[in-house]
Design an enzyme around this catalytic site. Structure first.
Site, PDB file in Angstrom:
ATOM      1  CB  SER A   1      -0.928   0.012   1.212  1.00  0.00           C
ATOM      2  OG  SER A   1      -0.163   0.118   2.395  1.00  0.00           O
ATOM      3  CB  CYS A  57      -2.220   9.228   4.893  1.00  0.00           C
ATOM      4  SG  CYS A  57      -1.854  10.961   4.681  1.00  0.00           S
ATOM      5  CB  CYS A  99     -13.126   1.742  11.046  1.00  0.00           C
ATOM      6  SG  CYS A  99     -11.688   2.151  12.040  1.00  0.00           S
TER       7      CYS A  99
END
Ligand SMILES: [Zn+2]
Ligand SMILES: [Zn+2]
Lengths: 138, 470
Positions: free
Chosen positions: B163, B282, B428
């Site tokens: 990522s 971020c 989440c």
């Protein structure tokens, strides 16, 4: 041509050099009528490791200069130390020197100030001229 | 305007023994011209043969450096005191001569008057610390390495993850799983073999920050979390190192230069961190991949200005870039006299516990449930409501089996869709939004609420590697 300096002023600058070893010390040579009569310690404000660089904050220099002026003295030159290196100006010193100041450089070896030498620098690429240090009482 | 010009005492012999000269002048330039007209010997001392003010002579108006005002065009008021004073510097370290290779490599720098051989030497002799080898740190490091900054320290404890690759273009697919600073060192030293990269694979904290920062001249803050950002700021204030700051979120970036002499610090702008979890990182909120490339390059350009001592760095100014609406703006920042770090009566005289200061002590909340514990509960057939507080498009990528979706922004309005008697586990992506969701539910009266610590990322790591993480 020689640099006339009192024994006290020379000793003060050398003990300053020992006190801040292994960092470089820096200070002002206070003079009256062509005789250096005092060594004024100034903080080394180089923004980085101070083992091989020094920087005198211009505002500090300005302030000390005015304080001396009010006592009939002036700044005739700058002293600084070279920890574990010779008492001669480096290229870096010369590139940043001002021809109107006298420069005293103190070599400190293993924490002991071993020698002080005085220099007058010329314009740009000129070789520096060594001045004899003439020690005066007291 | 009646002003007083103060010259160094060493010039008294040229100025009739005066070191204060009274003049009528509207700008700094007019004042200097009048001084030189009256005392030509002073002119020969302070101007080079080319007629420019000699290098390393500083001009202050009422103690403010005119370089941070309008230079020689700075306007003067009645009663202003203009100080002309040399910036004295030197040092024992001998400068290495420039190699023919350097002349070739830096030729496009050498022909810019503001850089030249002198500026390129300054870059070579400079030591820059970059905290974080991520989105901001890697472009900053790449440009500083290419520009010839002699020594660059890179602090990062992380390894390359897939990522990272959409924005951290220094790394490639083959580097996944390897320590970032080691990969960066190899890549950057191949960009420029004339420089040295110090790979610092440590977690910067209060025990080591002063030691590390003191070895460098300038610091680049490329961190992605508040504890490290305050740590870097305070270390820079304590050690008088300029702190070249940037931060990014989604499409927006900001940058400034903090902790410069007479300039504000990060705490002047943000005295306290936001409550934990309120400002998403971020990792949580996302970021446009190209944005850190731009902001990291802005940081590199600030570092170059500072090292060269040229131009007007972002001291006392905050640059805002909005990549979505294509705007650059700068705001004025003031140094806060009451700043706890750099103010008139600073209370921060050493480094503190920044995790506690920012309220992010991991595991401190009793809401938290680990992925393993949740797995055990689910396996044992305990009745739990799994509440996912992400956005619908995120839910589509992956979710826990049977999880109920209520985005965080709608949670307060939709609490009636939940039952206070149920045991609810909120989740989440990384655990930030769910912490807020769990806190909100507790606040409105739910008693059996837990938060999945580390979110679905931790779940994928510890329990189910087949979960599609993003
Ligand atoms: Zn020197
Ligand atoms: Zn501050």
């Amino acid at each position: 041509m020689g640099l006339r300096i009192t024994e006290r002023a020379l000793a003060d600058s050398m003990s300053h050099a020992e006190d801040v070893y292994p960092e470089e010390c820096c200070g002002l040579l206070a003079a009256r009528g062509g005789h250096v009569v005092g060594a004024i310690r100034v903080v080394n404000s180089h923004a980085g490791p101070k083992e091989d660089r020094y920087y005198i904050d211009p505002l500090v220099l300005g302030e000390e200069d005015r304080a001396l002026a009010s006592r009939g003295l002036g700044v005739a030159g700058i002293y600084h130390s070279h920890p574990d290196s010779p008492a001669a100006p480096s290229r870096f010193d010369l590139d940043r020197s001002f021809p109107w100041y006298l420069y005293v450089i103190i070599s400190v070896v293993n924490g002991r100030a071993v020698v002080a030498r005085a220099w007058k620098t010329g314009e740009g690429g000129d070789a520096p001229e060594e001045m004899e240090i003439l020690v005066e009482a007291p | 305007m009646s002003i007083t010009l103060i010259v160094p005492t060493v010039f008294r012999r040229h100025t009739d023994d005066q070191n204060e000269v009274h003049l009528e002048a509207g700008t700094v330039k007019e004042a200097l011209d009048l001084l030189v007209a009256r005392y030509p010997d002073v002119g020969r001392s302070i101007y080079s043969s080319a007629g420019r003010l000699r290098n390393f002579i500083n001009v202050y108006v009422n103690e403010e450096d005119v370089r941070y005002a309008d230079g020689e065009e700075t306007r003067l008021e009645d009663g202003d005191r203009v100080l002309l004073v040399p910036a004295v510097a030197g040092g024992s370290l001998e400068e290495q001569p420039f190699s023919p290779e350097s002349f070739a490599r830096y030729s496009r720098h050498l022909i810019i008057p503001e850089v030249g051989v002198e500026g390129q030497r300054r870059l070579r002799d400079a030591k820059v610390l970059i905290v974080g080898a991520g989105g901001l740190g890697t472009p900053a490091a790449t440009y500083l390495a290419a520009a010839g900054v002699g020594k660059i320290g890179l602090v990062d404890f992380d390894r390359v993850e897939r990522s990272n690759l959409h924005r951290q273009v220094l790394y490639s697919e083959a580097d996944i799983g390897r320590p970032k600073v080691q990969v960066a060192k190899r890549r950057l030293e191949s960009v420029n073999p004339l420089i040295t990269i110090d790979p610092l694979e440590v977690r910067l904290d209060s025990s080591n920050a002063l030691e590390v920062v003191s070895q460098y001249d300038v610091v680049v803050d490329g961190t992605d979390n508040f504890p490290t950002r305050y740590l870097v700021n305070d270390a820079c204030v304590l050690l008088h190192r300029p702190n070249v700051y940037a931060s990014i979120f989604r499409f927006e970036g900001q940058a400034s230069v903090f902790c410069a002499k007479d300039g504000p610090c990060y705490r002047c702008l943000y005295p306290e961190p936001p409550p934990a979890g309120v400002v998403p990182s971020c990792a949580e909120g996302g970021v446009l991949g190209v944005l850190p490339g731009i902001m990291g390059a802005v940081q590199a350009s600030q570092v170059v200005n500072i090292i060269l001592g040229k131009g007007t760095p972002l001291i006392g100014r905050l640059l805002l870039f909005d990549s979505l609406h294509s705007t650059f703006e700068t705001l004025r920042l003031r140094k806060a006299p009451e700043c706890p770090a750099c103010g008139e009566n600073p209370t921060i005289r050493g480094l503190i516990d920044y995790e506690a200061f920012c309220g992010v002590e991991p595991g401190a909340t009793e809401f938290d449930i680990s992925p393993d514990e949740l797995k055990r509960k689910l396996d044992s057939g305990e009745r739990l409501v799994l509440l996912d507080v992400r956005e619908p498009f995120e839910y589509e990528i992956c979710h826990l089996p049977g999880a109920k979706l209520i985005p965080l922004g709608e949670l307060r309005a939709r609490v009636n869709q939940l039952d206070t008697s149920d045991e609810i586990v909120v989740n989440c992506l990384s655990g930030v939004r769910s912490t807020q969701g769990a806190a909100l539910l507790t606040e409105v009266g739910f008693r059996k609420v837990r938060n999945l610590a580390g979110g679905l990322r931790a779940w994928a790591n510890d329990v189910d590697p087949t979960l599609q993480i993003y």
